[in-house]
Design a protein around this motif. Structure first.
Motif, short mmCIF file in Angstrom:
data_model
loop_
_atom_site.label_atom_id
_atom_site.label_comp_id
_atom_site.label_asym_id
_atom_site.label_seq_id
_atom_site.Cartn_x
_atom_site.Cartn_y
_atom_site.Cartn_z
N VAL A 1 0.81 -0.92 0.00
CA VAL A 1 0.08 -0.02 0.16
C VAL A 1 0.74 1.37 0.02
CG1 VAL A 1 -1.81 -1.33 1.65
CG2 VAL A 1 -0.23 0.42 2.59
N VAL A 2 1.89 1.18 0.28
CA VAL A 2 2.81 2.47 0.46
C VAL A 2 3.16 3.00 -0.49
CG1 VAL A 2 4.05 1.47 2.40
CG2 VAL A 2 5.15 0.96 0.42
N SER A 3 2.95 2.60 -1.86
CA SER A 3 3.32 3.47 -3.08
C SER A 3 2.30 4.03 -3.62
CB SER A 3 3.89 2.16 -4.23
OG SER A 3 3.10 1.23 -4.55
N LEU A 4 0.86 3.77 -2.97
CA LEU A 4 -0.34 4.48 -3.32
C LEU A 4 -0.23 5.92 -3.20
CD1 LEU A 4 -3.28 1.95 -2.11
CD2 LEU A 4 -2.34 2.24 -4.37
N PRO A 5 -0.92 6.89 -3.84
CA PRO A 5 -0.97 8.34 -4.06
C PRO A 5 -1.69 8.61 -2.55
CG PRO A 5 -1.48 7.80 -6.19
CD PRO A 5 -1.50 6.38 -5.45
N GLY A 6 -1.12 9.47 -1.82
CA GLY A 6 -1.87 9.55 -0.78
C GLY A 6 -1.47 9.21 0.63
N MET A 7 -0.52 8.09 0.44
CA MET A 7 -0.33 7.17 1.65
C MET A 7 0.89 7.96 2.46
SD MET A 7 -2.07 4.54 2.12
CE MET A 7 -3.39 5.45 1.52
N GLU A 8 1.76 8.86 1.85
CA GLU A 8 2.86 9.43 2.57
C GLU A 8 2.22 10.04 3.68
OE1 GLU A 8 6.88 10.01 3.32
OE2 GLU A 8 6.02 8.76 1.83
N GLY A 9 2.70 9.89 4.94
CA GLY A 9 2.47 10.48 6.23
C GLY A 9 1.35 9.82 6.84
N ASP B 1 8.56 8.28 3.18
CA ASP B 1 9.32 8.19 2.04
C ASP B 1 9.11 6.62 1.48
OD1 ASP B 1 10.77 10.62 2.49
OD2 ASP B 1 12.20 9.73 3.75
N GLY B 2 7.76 6.47 1.45
CA GLY B 2 7.66 4.94 0.83
C GLY B 2 7.69 3.77 1.64
#
Length: 438
Positions: free
Chosen positions: A310-318, A418-419
């Protein structure tokens, strides 16, 4: 090693919103399980006394041994109730893979002496009526010793299995039955047996700790999500954390992916903190839209979806994710064992590992009952007396009798940075205090 069911990453990602109840400790729609209370040996009416296990004594192996139902000199038959078809399969099906991996380890390493475990698996499709039917089939037709269950429909069989004194372990998925019937053991600690009134202030405390002051709550238009958001709102209102709910929307259709109007409403509200109760891809779409609109939240918490894909999905950072066991990034021996016994195609994700833990505690129950001659009665009594259970090193030790019926106060958190997932609070559990909701 046996063939495993492989589930595409995209399908898993689409369905993580169904896990809101599990990760948020909320009750499922249609729950009727909290009306009675049982003691080991059968159900009794009335409220649970605080010292209900005070007189519980350890039960020794029978001598001479007379094999209990489901037990032979070489085998122990155990039922599995999972979800392998229907709309919930992509969310919960991988838990069965984890169960099978843990059982294979026990059998290959001789953990149960001269006996091995044989699994008899049934698919309840996530339906409570079907759940009750397959439980009866396992007990009355297959004569299983006990049941491992990783379904969101466990309320359908909970009372029956309690009345029959069947040992049950598994994933509570927010159902109060796991905190009502003492024959049922979730791998850590379940939700409150009265989830509409008993809770903790953990979520409010977390939002404040991360710098939030004005909170937005948004979820889909179903009962589980509505109760989830309601309990968070009440905990904020009754707490003293300097928080204010400025935006609340529990009417998002489960298929919605465009959040233009919601983003504008959130901007107008001034919210700087967000707690969601939606599908993971909906969460990602909302947060991506907020970021593109220049709206930066001090904290955003997603109640489920801890999976490396899931970490590479848009909006996941933070974004923050809650989980009931130590973050995988801490590299505990329990995770190394999972990697060793689960096929490479089965990711080290939340759902498969929950299945592993559900089988882990069943194996512990058999050991506590005595591998020389395990009985259902000894399994239930002796496992309940364990006061330092840690799931094979997967979480901080818990007492399986103390706190039974109460909301568990502590969760581990990871943040996407950072992903990648990064454990928060030095990998220690973040805890709240109990509160009674009005």
């Amino acid at each position: 090693m046996r063939a495993m069911r492989i589930r595409p990453a995209a399908a898993l990602l689409l369905s993580f919103g169904l896990l809101v109840a599990a990760c948020g400790n909320e009750s499922n729609e249609g729950d009727e399980s909290s009306s009675t209370t049982t003691q080991p040996g059968g159900p009794t009416g009335g409220e649970q006394p605080e010292d209900q296990f005070a007189d519980l004594e350890r039960i020794a192996e029978p001598d001479p041994c007379e094999n209990d139902t489901g037990v032979s000199d070489s085998e122990i038959e155990v039922g599995v109730i999972g979800i392998e078809s229907g709309p919930f399969a992509q969310s919960f099906g991988a838990a069965v893979d984890g169960i099978e991996a843990r059982i294979e380890k026990a059998n290959e390493e001789g953990e149960l002496g001269d006996r091995t475990i044989s699994l008899v698996t049934r698919d309840d499709t996530g339906d409570q009526t079907r759940n009750g039917e397959v439980a009866r089939d396992l007990v009355e037709q297959e004569d299983v010793f006990g049941v491992i269950e990783t379904s969101n429909a466990s309320n359908g069989s909970a009372e029956y299995l309690a009345e029959a004194d069947i040992p049950v372990t598994g994933w509570h998925v927010g159902a109060p039955a796991w905190s009502t019937y003492p024959n049922m053991f979730t791998f850590r600690q379940g939700p409150a047996d009265d989830p509409e009134h008993e809770y903790t202030d953990r979520n409010a405390k977390l939002l404040a700790d991360r710098g939030g002051t004005k909170v937005g709550l948004i979820g889909v238009n179903n009962q589980a999500s509505a109760l989830f958001l309601e309990r968070i709102r009440k905990s904020i209102e009754q707490g003293d954390f300097g928080l204010e709910v400025v935006y609340e929307n529990g009417s998002v259709p489960p298929t919605q992916t465009d959040f233009t109007s919601e983003v504008e409403a959130i901007r107008d509200s001034g919210a700087d903190a967000m707690y969601t109760g939606m599908d993971l891809l909906q969460n990602a779409a909302l947060r991506d839209s907020l970021q593109k609109a220049g709206i930066e939240m001090k904290v955003t918490v997603f109640p489920g979806g801890y999976d490396p894909r899931v970490v590479s999905l848009p909006g996941m950072e933070g974004a923050l994710f809650g989980v009931e066991f130590f973050p995988f990034e801490l590299e505990r021996p329990a995770f190394e064992e999972f990697d060793k016994w689960a096929p490479a195609e089965v990711v080290r994700g939340q759902v498969p590992f929950v299945g592993w833990l559900s089988a882990e505690i069943f194996i512990e129950g058999l050991k506590q009952a005595g591998v020389g001659c395990p009985t259902r009665e000894a399994f239930i009594a002796n496992l309940r007396l364990v006061d330092d259970y840690d799931g094979g090193g997967a979480f901080d030790p818990v007492d399986l009798s103390e706190g039974f019926g109460e909301e568990f106060p502590c969760v581990y958190y990871v943040e996407v940075q950072d992903g990648a997932f990064v454990p928060q609070y030095d990998g220690e559990a973040f805890c709240g205090d109990p509160i009674t909701l009005e």
